[in-house]
Design a protein around this motif. Structure first.
Motif, PDB file in Angstrom:
ATOM      1  N   ARG A 197      -5.304   1.219  -7.835  1.00 58.33           N
ATOM      2  CA  ARG A 197      -4.217   2.191  -8.103  1.00 58.33           C
ATOM      3  C   ARG A 197      -3.348   1.734  -9.274  1.00 58.33           C
ATOM      4  NH1 ARG A 197      -3.379   6.598  -5.301  1.00 58.33           N
ATOM      5  NH2 ARG A 197      -4.867   6.815  -3.583  1.00 58.33           N
ATOM      6  N   ILE A 198      -3.142   0.408  -9.377  1.00 56.12           N
ATOM      7  CA  ILE A 198      -2.313  -0.105 -10.484  1.00 56.12           C
ATOM      8  C   ILE A 198      -2.966   0.281 -11.812  1.00 56.12           C
ATOM      9  CG2 ILE A 198      -1.608  -2.228 -11.692  1.00 56.12           C
ATOM     10  CD1 ILE A 198      -1.080  -3.500  -8.955  1.00 56.12           C
ATOM     11  N   MET A 207       0.842  -1.206   0.000  1.00 56.79           N
ATOM     12  CA  MET A 207       0.000   0.000   0.000  1.00 56.79           C
ATOM     13  C   MET A 207       0.873   1.252   0.000  1.00 56.79           C
ATOM     14  SD  MET A 207      -2.924   1.248  -0.275  1.00 56.79           S
ATOM     15  CE  MET A 207      -4.279   0.189   0.179  1.00 56.79           C
ATOM     16  N   ASP A 221     -11.181 -18.392  -0.161  1.00 60.40           N
ATOM     17  CA  ASP A 221     -12.258 -17.529  -0.678  1.00 60.40           C
ATOM     18  C   ASP A 221     -11.699 -16.424  -1.571  1.00 60.40           C
ATOM     19  OD1 ASP A 221     -13.873 -19.049   0.862  1.00 60.40           O
ATOM     20  OD2 ASP A 221     -14.211 -17.545   2.448  1.00 60.40           O
ATOM     21  N   GLY A 222     -10.372 -16.389  -1.718  1.00 58.35           N
ATOM     22  CA  GLY A 222      -9.777 -15.365  -2.579  1.00 58.35           C
ATOM     23  C   GLY A 222      -9.657 -14.007  -1.915  1.00 58.35           C
ATOM     24  N   LYS A 223      -9.943 -13.925  -0.606  1.00 55.67           N
ATOM     25  CA  LYS A 223      -9.869 -12.616   0.072  1.00 55.67           C
ATOM     26  C   LYS A 223      -8.447 -12.323   0.528  1.00 55.67           C
ATOM     27  CE  LYS A 223     -14.643 -12.541   1.479  1.00 55.67           C
ATOM     28  NZ  LYS A 223     -15.627 -12.976   2.479  1.00 55.67           N
ATOM     29  N   MET A 270       0.944 -10.691  -3.309  1.00 52.17           N
ATOM     30  CA  MET A 270       0.870  -9.413  -2.595  1.00 52.17           C
ATOM     31  C   MET A 270       2.124  -8.574  -2.874  1.00 52.17           C
ATOM     32  SD  MET A 270      -0.491  -7.158  -0.780  1.00 52.17           S
ATOM     33  CE  MET A 270      -2.028  -7.841  -0.221  1.00 52.17           C
ATOM     34  N   LYS A 298      -3.097   4.103 -12.579  1.00 50.31           N
ATOM     35  CA  LYS A 298      -1.803   4.663 -13.008  1.00 50.31           C
ATOM     36  C   LYS A 298      -1.589   4.468 -14.515  1.00 50.31           C
ATOM     37  CE  LYS A 298       2.818   4.834 -11.115  1.00 50.31           C
ATOM     38  NZ  LYS A 298       3.936   4.165 -10.497  1.00 50.31           N
ATOM     39  N   ALA A 339       4.783  -3.497  -8.504  1.00 55.02           N
ATOM     40  CA  ALA A 339       4.290  -2.900  -9.763  1.00 55.02           C
ATOM     41  C   ALA A 339       4.486  -1.392  -9.749  1.00 55.02           C
ATOM     42  CB  ALA A 339       2.808  -3.213  -9.943  1.00 55.02           C
ATOM     43  N   PHE A 340       4.647  -0.783  -8.583  1.00 52.84           N
ATOM     44  CA  PHE A 340       4.778   0.675  -8.491  1.00 52.84           C
ATOM     45  C   PHE A 340       6.242   1.112  -8.445  1.00 52.84           C
ATOM     46  CE2 PHE A 340       0.365   1.662  -7.999  1.00 52.84           C
ATOM     47  CZ  PHE A 340      -0.167   0.491  -7.469  1.00 52.84           C
ATOM     48  N   LYS A 397      -4.290 -13.256  -0.450  1.00 54.00           N
ATOM     49  CA  LYS A 397      -3.503 -13.801  -1.572  1.00 54.00           C
ATOM     50  C   LYS A 397      -2.261 -14.506  -1.048  1.00 54.00           C
ATOM     51  CE  LYS A 397      -6.442 -11.682  -4.054  1.00 54.00           C
ATOM     52  NZ  LYS A 397      -7.525 -12.393  -4.737  1.00 54.00           N
ATOM     53  N   GLY A 405     -15.551 -10.021  -5.419  1.00 51.51           N
ATOM     54  CA  GLY A 405     -15.000 -11.034  -4.513  1.00 51.51           C
ATOM     55  C   GLY A 405     -13.735 -10.590  -3.805  1.00 51.51           C
ATOM     56  N   GLU A 406     -13.143  -9.477  -4.242  1.00 54.05           N
ATOM     57  CA  GLU A 406     -11.899  -9.004  -3.610  1.00 54.05           C
ATOM     58  C   GLU A 406     -12.225  -8.056  -2.454  1.00 54.05           C
ATOM     59  OE1 GLU A 406      -9.063 -10.143  -4.569  1.00 54.05           O
ATOM     60  OE2 GLU A 406      -8.960 -10.405  -6.740  1.00 54.05           O
ATOM     61  N   VAL A 407     -11.304  -8.007  -1.502  1.00 52.64           N
ATOM     62  CA  VAL A 407     -11.492  -7.083  -0.370  1.00 52.64           C
ATOM     63  C   VAL A 407     -10.228  -6.248  -0.186  1.00 52.64           C
ATOM     64  CG1 VAL A 407     -13.095  -8.654   0.787  1.00 52.64           C
ATOM     65  CG2 VAL A 407     -10.649  -8.774   1.312  1.00 52.64           C
ATOM     66  N   ALA A 443       2.082   1.685  -3.385  1.00 56.13           N
ATOM     67  CA  ALA A 443       0.986   2.161  -4.246  1.00 56.13           C
ATOM     68  C   ALA A 443       0.752   3.657  -4.045  1.00 56.13           C
ATOM     69  CB  ALA A 443      -0.290   1.388  -3.943  1.00 56.13           C
ATOM     70  N   GLU A 455     -10.933   7.616  -1.376  1.00 56.71           N
ATOM     71  CA  GLU A 455      -9.532   7.802  -1.798  1.00 56.71           C
ATOM     72  C   GLU A 455      -9.443   8.557  -3.120  1.00 56.71           C
ATOM     73  OE1 GLU A 455      -6.229   4.608  -2.397  1.00 56.71           O
ATOM     74  OE2 GLU A 455      -7.648   3.793  -0.911  1.00 56.71           O
ATOM     75  N   PRO A 508      -6.712  -5.016   1.445  1.00 57.20           N
ATOM     76  CA  PRO A 508      -6.223  -3.882   0.672  1.00 57.20           C
ATOM     77  C   PRO A 508      -6.059  -4.187  -0.813  1.00 57.20           C
ATOM     78  CG  PRO A 508      -4.377  -4.983   1.699  1.00 57.20           C
ATOM     79  CD  PRO A 508      -5.616  -5.758   2.081  1.00 57.20           C
ATOM     80  N   VAL A 509      -6.399  -5.418  -1.237  1.00 51.75           N
ATOM     81  CA  VAL A 509      -6.180  -5.782  -2.642  1.00 51.75           C
ATOM     82  C   VAL A 509      -6.974  -4.863  -3.567  1.00 51.75           C
ATOM     83  CG1 VAL A 509      -6.575  -7.599  -4.337  1.00 51.75           C
ATOM     84  CG2 VAL A 509      -5.585  -8.163  -2.107  1.00 51.75           C
ATOM     85  N   ALA A 539      -7.879  -1.777  -3.149  1.00 50.04           N
ATOM     86  CA  ALA A 539      -7.281  -0.428  -3.241  1.00 50.04           C
ATOM     87  C   ALA A 539      -6.010  -0.474  -4.087  1.00 50.04           C
ATOM     88  CB  ALA A 539      -6.973   0.087  -1.843  1.00 50.04           C
ATOM     89  N   ILE A 540      -5.178  -1.484  -3.870  1.00 46.30           N
ATOM     90  CA  ILE A 540      -3.898  -1.559  -4.587  1.00 46.30           C
ATOM     91  C   ILE A 540      -4.135  -1.810  -6.075  1.00 46.30           C
ATOM     92  CG2 ILE A 540      -1.748  -2.862  -4.812  1.00 46.30           C
ATOM     93  CD1 ILE A 540      -1.960  -3.387  -1.733  1.00 46.30           C
ATOM     94  N   LYS A 541      -5.042  -2.766  -6.392  1.00 47.25           N
ATOM     95  CA  LYS A 541      -5.285  -3.067  -7.810  1.00 47.25           C
ATOM     96  C   LYS A 541      -5.915  -1.884  -8.524  1.00 47.25           C
ATOM     97  CE  LYS A 541      -5.423  -8.105  -7.907  1.00 47.25           C
ATOM     98  NZ  LYS A 541      -6.217  -9.336  -8.169  1.00 47.25           N
ATOM     99  N   MET A 551       2.128  -7.072  -6.461  1.00 52.69           N
ATOM    100  CA  MET A 551       1.279  -5.869  -6.559  1.00 52.69           C
ATOM    101  C   MET A 551       2.064  -4.646  -6.112  1.00 52.69           C
ATOM    102  SD  MET A 551      -2.585  -6.730  -5.402  1.00 52.69           S
ATOM    103  CE  MET A 551      -2.377  -8.071  -4.263  1.00 52.69           C
TER     104      MET A 551
END
Lengths: 126, 83
Positions: B34-35, A23, A65-67, A74, B38, A80-81, A69, B23-25, A26, B62, B27-28, B30-32, A77
């Motif tokens: 921003r990706i 974060m 559940d994919g919540k 992680m 950008k 990437a910045f 990673k 299905g995502e929560v 990001a 945000e 901080p994923v 928020a980060i995705k 991600m």
């Protein structure tokens, strides 16, 4: 630069530390994850081990559940910045007998505490 | 344009990118977001689809300066963000 020093080997704490790092990255902040002691052991092994049965169950369910990673996703991600670097602590590696090629390829380099603290404006310890 | 629209109206808005985070929560989410944000050029719009109310609120806050419109439909939230 923000230094996040990971000491604990508990998977959920490492995942949380990596989430903070991604974060920050990001949000265009320079951040370094410094892997020390038990965190090195966890990143070398597979599997979700939080050192507590109940937390293991919760984190494994969230993962399925994919919540949540895996650590690699992680980190990618955050990388990437271009603001995230991951450094393994040379001292801890010696103590735990962990060698550089044991480590996943997302570990950028081996480094020492001195250079990390010298450049750190903020330090987060997990 | 009013910020809150119906999801039918939202579907009519032309966007350069779509990001489905169903299905995502945090901080994923928020980060995705921003990706992808950008990667937009000036003036481009992205449609972000979420099923997490909290994430929709976080991203809405945000990116409030860039938020063009949003809609909610049951457990689905759609935000249109403009760079």
């Amino acid at each position: 630069m923000i230094a996040i020093i990971l000491h604990s080997g508990e998977w959920d704490k490492i995942y949380h530390g990596l989430s903070l790092a991604s974060m920050y990255s990001a949000l265009e902040k320079k951040v370094v994850i410094f892997l020390t002691y038990w965190s090195l052991k966890t990143v070398v092994e597979d599997g979700i081990n939080c050192g507590d049965k109940e937390r293991d169950e919760i984190m494994k369910k969230a993962y399925n559940d994919g919540k949540v990673k895996d650590l690699t996703e992680m980190i990618e991600m955050g990388k990437a910045f271009g603001n995230l670097e991951i450094v393994a602590c040379s001292g801890s590696m010696e103590i735990l007998g962990i060698k550089e090629d044991d480590m996943p390829n997302w570990v950028d380099r081996v480094g020492g505490l001195g250079e990390i603290l010298m450049n750190a404006d903020n330090v987060i310890f997990i | 344009m009013r910020l809150k629209l119906s999801c039918e109206e939202i579907e009519k808005i032309e966007v350069e990118r779509v990001l489905d985070l169903s299905g995502e929560v945090c901080p994923v989410t928020a980060i995705k977001t921003r990706i992808e944000f950008k990667k937009l050029s000036e003036g481009d719009k992205i449609k972000v689809i979420l099923t997490s109310k909290e994430s929709a609120e976080n991203i809405g806050a945000e990116f409030r300066k860039n938020l063009l419109a949003y809609c909610t439909d049951g457990r689905k939230y759609i935000l249109i963000i403009k760079r």
